[in-house]
Design a protein around this motif. Structure first.
Motif, mmCIF file in Angstrom:
data_model
loop_
_atom_site.group_PDB
_atom_site.id
_atom_site.type_symbol
_atom_site.label_atom_id
_atom_site.label_comp_id
_atom_site.label_asym_id
_atom_site.label_seq_id
_atom_site.Cartn_x
_atom_site.Cartn_y
_atom_site.Cartn_z
ATOM 1 N N LYS A 6 0.835 -1.194 0.000
ATOM 2 C CA LYS A 6 0.000 0.000 0.000
ATOM 3 C C LYS A 6 0.876 1.252 0.000
ATOM 4 O O LYS A 6 1.894 1.301 0.686
ATOM 5 C CB LYS A 6 -0.907 0.034 1.236
ATOM 6 N N VAL A 7 0.437 2.250 -0.754
ATOM 7 C CA VAL A 7 1.111 3.539 -0.786
ATOM 8 C C VAL A 7 0.057 4.597 -0.469
ATOM 9 O O VAL A 7 -0.989 4.654 -1.127
ATOM 10 C CB VAL A 7 1.743 3.819 -2.167
ATOM 11 N N ALA A 8 0.334 5.424 0.540
ATOM 12 C CA ALA A 8 -0.603 6.465 0.947
ATOM 13 C C ALA A 8 -0.563 7.621 -0.048
ATOM 14 O O ALA A 8 0.504 8.025 -0.509
ATOM 15 C CB ALA A 8 -0.253 6.977 2.340
ATOM 16 N N ILE A 9 -1.741 8.138 -0.362
ATOM 17 C CA ILE A 9 -1.847 9.325 -1.200
ATOM 18 C C ILE A 9 -2.194 10.488 -0.273
ATOM 19 O O ILE A 9 -3.146 10.417 0.491
ATOM 20 C CB ILE A 9 -2.954 9.169 -2.263
ATOM 21 N N LYS A 10 -1.379 11.542 -0.346
ATOM 22 C CA LYS A 10 -1.615 12.725 0.476
ATOM 23 C C LYS A 10 -1.803 13.919 -0.452
ATOM 24 O O LYS A 10 -1.092 14.058 -1.434
ATOM 25 C CB LYS A 10 -0.438 12.983 1.416
ATOM 26 N N GLN A 11 -2.769 14.744 -0.112
ATOM 27 C CA GLN A 11 -3.042 15.937 -0.906
ATOM 28 C C GLN A 11 -2.606 17.163 -0.120
ATOM 29 O O GLN A 11 -3.016 17.339 1.025
ATOM 30 C CB GLN A 11 -4.536 16.010 -1.228
ATOM 31 N N GLU A 12 -1.776 17.972 -0.730
ATOM 32 C CA GLU A 12 -1.359 19.214 -0.089
ATOM 33 C C GLU A 12 -2.474 20.241 -0.286
ATOM 34 O O GLU A 12 -2.978 20.434 -1.389
ATOM 35 C CB GLU A 12 -0.063 19.724 -0.711
ATOM 36 N N VAL A 13 -2.854 20.883 0.800
ATOM 37 C CA VAL A 13 -3.965 21.831 0.761
ATOM 38 C C VAL A 13 -3.514 23.150 0.144
ATOM 39 O O VAL A 13 -2.543 23.752 0.589
ATOM 40 C CB VAL A 13 -4.535 22.066 2.180
ATOM 41 N N THR A 14 -4.223 23.556 -0.905
ATOM 42 C CA THR A 14 -4.011 24.856 -1.544
ATOM 43 C C THR A 14 -5.380 25.532 -1.636
ATOM 44 O O THR A 14 -6.414 24.896 -1.362
ATOM 45 C CB THR A 14 -3.427 24.700 -2.964
ATOM 46 N N GLU A 15 -5.394 26.787 -2.051
ATOM 47 C CA GLU A 15 -6.672 27.476 -2.237
ATOM 48 C C GLU A 15 -7.531 26.726 -3.261
ATOM 49 O O GLU A 15 -8.732 26.552 -3.077
ATOM 50 C CB GLU A 15 -6.463 28.923 -2.687
ATOM 51 N N ASN A 16 -6.887 26.277 -4.348
ATOM 52 C CA ASN A 16 -7.617 25.550 -5.392
ATOM 53 C C ASN A 16 -8.175 24.228 -4.876
ATOM 54 O O ASN A 16 -9.331 23.889 -5.155
ATOM 55 C CB ASN A 16 -6.716 25.283 -6.603
ATOM 56 N N SER A 17 -7.361 23.483 -4.138
ATOM 57 C CA SER A 17 -7.832 22.182 -3.651
ATOM 58 C C SER A 17 -8.933 22.354 -2.600
ATOM 59 O O SER A 17 -9.880 21.560 -2.561
ATOM 60 C CB SER A 17 -6.677 21.343 -3.095
ATOM 61 N N LYS A 18 -8.825 23.405 -1.781
ATOM 62 C CA LYS A 18 -9.890 23.663 -0.795
ATOM 63 C C LYS A 18 -11.208 23.975 -1.510
ATOM 64 O O LYS A 18 -12.265 23.478 -1.117
ATOM 65 C CB LYS A 18 -9.513 24.839 0.121
ATOM 66 N N GLU A 19 -11.127 24.777 -2.551
ATOM 67 C CA GLU A 19 -12.332 25.134 -3.301
ATOM 68 C C GLU A 19 -12.931 23.903 -3.987
ATOM 69 O O GLU A 19 -14.140 23.713 -3.995
ATOM 70 C CB GLU A 19 -12.009 26.221 -4.337
ATOM 71 N N LYS A 20 -12.059 23.068 -4.535
ATOM 72 C CA LYS A 20 -12.536 21.842 -5.194
ATOM 73 C C LYS A 20 -13.195 20.910 -4.181
ATOM 74 O O LYS A 20 -14.275 20.361 -4.425
ATOM 75 C CB LYS A 20 -11.385 21.129 -5.894
ATOM 76 N N LEU A 21 -12.548 20.723 -3.032
ATOM 77 C CA LEU A 21 -13.132 19.868 -1.990
ATOM 78 C C LEU A 21 -14.459 20.429 -1.503
ATOM 79 O O LEU A 21 -15.419 19.683 -1.287
ATOM 80 C CB LEU A 21 -12.156 19.717 -0.818
ATOM 81 N N LYS A 22 -14.525 21.733 -1.348
ATOM 82 C CA LYS A 22 -15.762 22.373 -0.908
ATOM 83 C C LYS A 22 -16.887 22.084 -1.895
ATOM 84 O O LYS A 22 -17.996 21.708 -1.499
ATOM 85 C CB LYS A 22 -15.557 23.881 -0.753
#
Length: 130
Positions: A6-22
């Motif tokens: 298994k390899v963990a996937i981590k997402q670094e939080v940016t303004e764009n990624s926060k907006e996409k997640l929202k």
């Protein structure tokens, strides 16, 4: 020999990624709310066709399904609240994938067992640790 790990996937939080997640969370909330409304409609339709005993069974079944969706709605609302508190630059867990690893005699097993991860920033792989 090849093995899967298994390899963990981590997402670094940016303004764009926060907006996409929202947007993703809001869309999922909307979908679950629509499903709840559809279930209420289906429940009423079925109850009109059944006897009193069957109506109770139908109501219990539909209540369970509606409650399940409401739990999901509450979960995504909580995630939205937490998203607002999340600082830019933090990393969040975004799942796992399987990776094929070549194992040979003489390899250090502990080194191979260390947690590997892939860090993603706005859809681009920025770091791989093995």
């Amino acid at each position: 020999m090849k093995v899967i790990r298994k390899v963990a996937i981590k997402q670094e939080v940016t303004e764009n990624s926060k907006e996409k997640l929202k947007k993703d969370y809001e869309w999922k909330i909307f979908q679950y709310e629509q499903e709840c409304e559809q279930l209420v409609f289906e429940q009423k339709k079925l109850e009109q066709q059944q006897t009193v005993q069957k109506k109770e069974d139908i109501a219990a079944r539909f209540k369970k399904e509606i409650d399940s969706r409401k739990d999901h709605i509450n979960w995504y609302k909580y995630k939205l609240e937490q998203l607002d508190l999340l600082p830019i630059g933090n990393q969040i867990h975004d799942g796992e994938i399987d990776a094929i690893v070549e194992v040979e005699e003489g390899m250090n097993w502990e080194e191979m067992q260390k947690n590997a991860s892939i860090v993603i920033r706005d859809g681009i792989v920025v770091n791989i640790t093995e």
